[in-house]
Design an enzyme around this catalytic site. Structure first.
Site, PDB file in Angstrom:
ATOM      1  N   CYS A 112      53.588  26.597  32.730  1.00 24.49           N
ATOM      2  CA  CYS A 112      54.539  27.293  31.915  1.00 24.49           C
ATOM      3  C   CYS A 112      54.926  26.426  30.615  1.00 24.49           C
ATOM      4  O   CYS A 112      54.245  26.327  29.721  1.00 24.49           O
ATOM      5  CB  CYS A 112      55.693  27.832  32.620  1.00 24.49           C
ATOM      6  SG  CYS A 112      56.559  29.372  31.620  1.00 24.49           S
ATOM      7  N   HIS A 215      52.513  31.126  36.983  1.00 26.08           N
ATOM      8  CA  HIS A 215      53.380  30.170  37.805  1.00 26.08           C
ATOM      9  C   HIS A 215      52.630  30.152  39.281  1.00 26.08           C
ATOM     10  O   HIS A 215      53.189  30.821  40.230  1.00 26.08           O
ATOM     11  CB  HIS A 215      54.663  30.921  37.881  1.00 26.08           C
ATOM     12  CG  HIS A 215      55.713  30.561  36.870  1.00 26.08           C
ATOM     13  ND1 HIS A 215      56.403  29.567  36.696  1.00 26.08           N
ATOM     14  CD2 HIS A 215      55.735  31.120  35.862  1.00 26.08           C
ATOM     15  CE1 HIS A 215      56.955  29.356  35.328  1.00 26.08           C
ATOM     16  NE2 HIS A 215      56.496  30.623  34.725  1.00 26.08           N
ATOM     17  N   GLU A 217      53.190  28.209  41.358  1.00 23.96           N
ATOM     18  CA  GLU A 217      54.233  27.487  42.057  1.00 23.96           C
ATOM     19  C   GLU A 217      54.991  28.514  42.805  1.00 23.96           C
ATOM     20  O   GLU A 217      55.386  28.433  44.311  1.00 23.96           O
ATOM     21  CB  GLU A 217      54.955  26.312  41.453  1.00 23.96           C
ATOM     22  CG  GLU A 217      56.357  27.028  40.700  1.00 23.96           C
ATOM     23  CD  GLU A 217      56.041  27.481  39.376  1.00 23.96           C
ATOM     24  OE1 GLU A 217      56.873  27.959  38.808  1.00 23.96           O
ATOM     25  OE2 GLU A 217      54.743  27.621  39.010  1.00 23.96           O
TER      26      GLU A 217
END
Length: 239
Positions: A112, A215, A217
């Site tokens: 990001c 994203h 994560e």
């Protein structure tokens, strides 16, 4: 068994709580991929940053606040009119960090803000606000739960990302309002959304320098491609 590589993770900054912090997904995804995650210091001290990089085998450049327009050549009183919250401390740190990662050839994964600041520091530019500067029917700013897909990207064939997760359509989560505008010299596209927004890049001259706009994560617990991206970083750092 080979030694587990140490992966330095750029800290997140919370001004309201006056704290440095970390989303567990960054650490969890690195650990589950076989790495040892550690938080890097928030510093614009070149010597301190260099010493920190001496003890890590790879780096994750995390999400966070918007990138200061000055980093990509936009200055003046109204230069940041379309930006949200900025983080001068991270800008100063990452302006030093990105060239050092390239010079040392440290395996790096940007996420990001990570893709945005890498592009800016290496000579590219950003859209400050997609809805106002580059309107699209695609929703790039998703809502909770953030581990769920928001739109799809096209992973380009014959790129490292295609070798990792497969070429063609890939469903991704998304939470951003800024994006790459002009690509930095030396970076190449690995994936893009249907509206043309660049979603993943790599630096062919580096051993492993990838960055994605979505994203992994957040999604790694429920999404195999997200896990594979972290595994690719850890394996590059192990080597």
């Amino acid at each position: 068994m080979s030694q587990r590589p140490v992966i330095g993770v750029v800290p997140l900054v919370d001004y309201k709580l006056e704290s440095l912090w970390m989303l567990p997904g960054y650490f969890d995804a690195v650990a589950e991929a076989g790495g040892v995650p550690v938080m890097l210091p928030l510093t614009a001290d070149a010597e301190a940053l260099s010493r920190a990089l001496d003890v890590v085998d790879g780096v994750v450049m995390t999400g966070g606040q918007d990138v200061a327009p000055a980093l990509y050549g936009e200055r003046g009183a109204d230069a940041a009119a379309l930006c949200g919250e900025l983080c001068p401390e991270r800008d100063a740190m990452e302006e030093l960090l990105v060239p050092e990662l390239v010079a040392r050839d440290v395996p790096t994964l940007g996420i990001c803000r990570g893709i945005q600041v890498a592009n800016a520091v290496l000579g590219g530019t950003l859209w400050q606000d997609l809805p106002r500067q580059r309107p699209s029917a695609i929703e790039h700013h998703g809502k909770p739960p953030y581990d769920q897909p928001v739109h799809s990207v096209e992973v380009l064939a014959r790129t490292p990302l295609a070798a990792c997760v497969g070429a063609g359509e890939l469903a991704v989560n998304s939470y951003h309002h800024q994006a790459l505008r002009d690509m930095a010299p030396g970076l190449e596209v690995m994936a893009a959304a249907a509206d043309g927004v660049v979603e993943a890049v790599w630096r062919p001259a580096s051993r492993f320098f990838w960055a994605v706009q979505w994203h992994p994560e957040f999604a790694h617990k429920v999404d195999e491609p997200s896990r594979k991206i972290f595994s690719a970083l850890v394996e590059a750092a192990r080597a």
